[in-house]
Design an enzyme around this catalytic site. Structure first.
Site, PDB file in Angstrom:
ATOM      1  N   GLY A 321       3.970   0.428   1.743  1.00 51.67           N
ATOM      2  CA  GLY A 321       2.680   0.764   2.350  1.00 51.67           C
ATOM      3  C   GLY A 321       2.412   2.257   2.408  1.00 51.67           C
ATOM      4  O   GLY A 321       2.655   3.008   1.473  1.00 51.67           O
ATOM      5  N   SER A 322       1.927   2.713   3.568  1.00 53.55           N
ATOM      6  CA  SER A 322       1.560   4.113   3.734  1.00 53.55           C
ATOM      7  C   SER A 322       2.774   5.034   3.711  1.00 53.55           C
ATOM      8  O   SER A 322       2.627   6.250   3.520  1.00 53.55           O
ATOM      9  CB  SER A 322       0.788   4.308   5.037  1.00 53.55           C
ATOM     10  N   THR A 323       3.977   4.503   3.955  1.00 57.56           N
ATOM     11  CA  THR A 323       5.151   5.373   3.928  1.00 57.56           C
ATOM     12  C   THR A 323       5.356   5.984   2.556  1.00 57.56           C
ATOM     13  O   THR A 323       5.962   7.055   2.430  1.00 57.56           O
ATOM     14  CB  THR A 323       6.418   4.584   4.326  1.00 57.56           C
ATOM     15  N   PHE A 324       4.822   5.321   1.500  1.00 61.77           N
ATOM     16  CA  PHE A 324       4.992   5.850   0.150  1.00 61.77           C
ATOM     17  C   PHE A 324       4.013   6.995  -0.141  1.00 61.77           C
ATOM     18  O   PHE A 324       4.129   7.674  -1.161  1.00 61.77           O
ATOM     19  CB  PHE A 324       4.813   4.729  -0.882  1.00 61.77           C
ATOM     20  N   LYS A 325       3.038   7.227   0.745  1.00 57.69           N
ATOM     21  CA  LYS A 325       2.117   8.343   0.570  1.00 57.69           C
ATOM     22  C   LYS A 325       2.865   9.675   0.547  1.00 57.69           C
ATOM     23  O   LYS A 325       2.413  10.648  -0.074  1.00 57.69           O
ATOM     24  CB  LYS A 325       1.082   8.346   1.698  1.00 57.69           C
TER      25      LYS A 325
END
Length: 363
Positions: A321-325
């Site tokens: 999810g957003s952690t990969f941003k």
């Protein structure tokens, strides 16, 4: 008056009359039969005594060679009593040397059932049960423990000073006290998931306490008692335990407090089920703060359910999810595609790639 024949009979002499020669042959045969009978009996007696001697020797060999270790252990139990002494666990500190966990001295109430007379077991059980405020089931278990032919048994672990004093005032036979330690966390819930908790047997059951249990818990000691024929202690030798190692964490207590406070506020504000915060030093990768919600008090960990004790930051599995941003942003900065001050407006909740429209999702 008395003739020669009478005198010869008195001396056991017999005349060699023709009649005596006639009786000699049967007597010789009777004597041979008697010798054979005696010889047979001696052989039987010899066999019996030989078997007896072999049995005695075999028994001696069994006792002195085969069963030697067990008999020695049994003899030692009859005149020696050994009590384990738990070591004091090492302290856990934050990066500034502030104490996060340490051990405090306490007492355990113990029993030597072999020193309690069978006629006194019921009375000792009743008095202990009254002071300990035991349930009926606990009283039955306690009586069974005090009736067993054992040298050592725990009655109450980590007893309070008041309880120890009240039991000591009873002056019961076979009841004594040994030193044991209890883990204490002065900051209560602070960094609870990082530190973990310790069971009644001085064993780490979670967090740092479990991961580094071997280094923290130290080496146990023993108290050896010499016992006389009346099962009374007359000599005592103590081998002191070794204190465990002290651990210094990268956690900063101040930052940990801020992380937990803001996490709790955010979870309540958004009515979330749970939340996690991890604060790292980007230069070294050191963990400066790690917080989870819900949390628990490790001083009373048994009062909390497993979900509250779970360290969600390292035990739960998340979709990227957003952690990969973080990876995408780092790559964009490294290639010079974007600058650190550039902003991206995602308020529309949708992005267009050619003919494809990707919408943001919400729970």
């Amino acid at each position: 008056m008395f003739g020669v024949s009478w005198f010869r009979r008195l001396l056991g002499l017999r005349s060699s009359s023709p009649l005596d020669h006639q009786e000699k042959q049967p007597r010789v045969r009777s004597s041979q039969t008697w010798r054979q009978r005696v010889k047979g009996r001696l052989v039987v007696a010899g066999v019996i005594f030989g078997a007896w001697a072999i049995g005695i020797e075999a028994r001696l060999v069994f006792l002195q060679v085969v069963d030697h270790e067990r008999l020695v252990s049994r003899a030692e139990l009859q005149h020696r009593r050994s009590i384990p002494v738990a070591p004091k666990r090492g302290e856990i500190l934050d990066r500034q040397g502030r104490v996060l966990a340490y051990s405090v001295d306490g007492d355990a109430i113990v029993a030597a059932p072999v020193q309690i007379d069978d006629n006194d077991v019921v009375d000792v059980t009743a008095k202990l049960g009254e002071v300990l405020d035991c349930s009926e089931k606990r009283r039955v278990e306690l009586q069974s423990t005090l009736s067993a032919p054992r040298q050592f048994a725990y009655v109450e672990r980590q007893a309070s000073p008041d309880l120890v004093r009240r039991v000591a005032d009873l002056d019961l036979p076979g009841i004594s006290f040994v030193l044991e330690n209890r883990r204490y966390y002065p900051n209560r819930e602070l960094a609870a998931h990082v530190l973990g908790y310790v069971g009644v047997d001085n064993q780490g059951l979670g967090g740092i306490e479990s991961t580094y249990d071997k280094e923290i818990k130290g080496q146990p000691g023993r108290i050896l008692f010499q016992i006389d024929a009346q099962q009374r202690d007359f000599s005592r030798f103590e081998q002191p335990p070794t204190v465990g190692a002290t651990l210094e964490l990268t956690i900063d207590t101040h930052l940990q407090h801020i992380a937990e406070r803001e996490l709790a506020r955010t979870v309540r504000e958004h009515q979330a089920d749970a939340g996690t915060v991890v604060m790292l030093d980007p230069a070294t990768g050191e963990v400066l703060a790690l917080a989870n919600w819900p949390t628990f008090n490790p001083n009373r960990f048994s009062e909390y359910k497993a979900p509250a004790r779970r360290n969600r930051a390292i035990q739960d599995i998340y979709e990227p999810g957003s952690t990969f941003k973080l990876v995408t942003a780092a790559a964009a900065l490294q290639e010079g595609v974007v600058s650190r001050d550039e902003r991206f407006d995602v308020s529309a909740g949708v992005i267009q790639f050619g003919s494809r429209r990707i919408h943001d999702t919400s729970a």
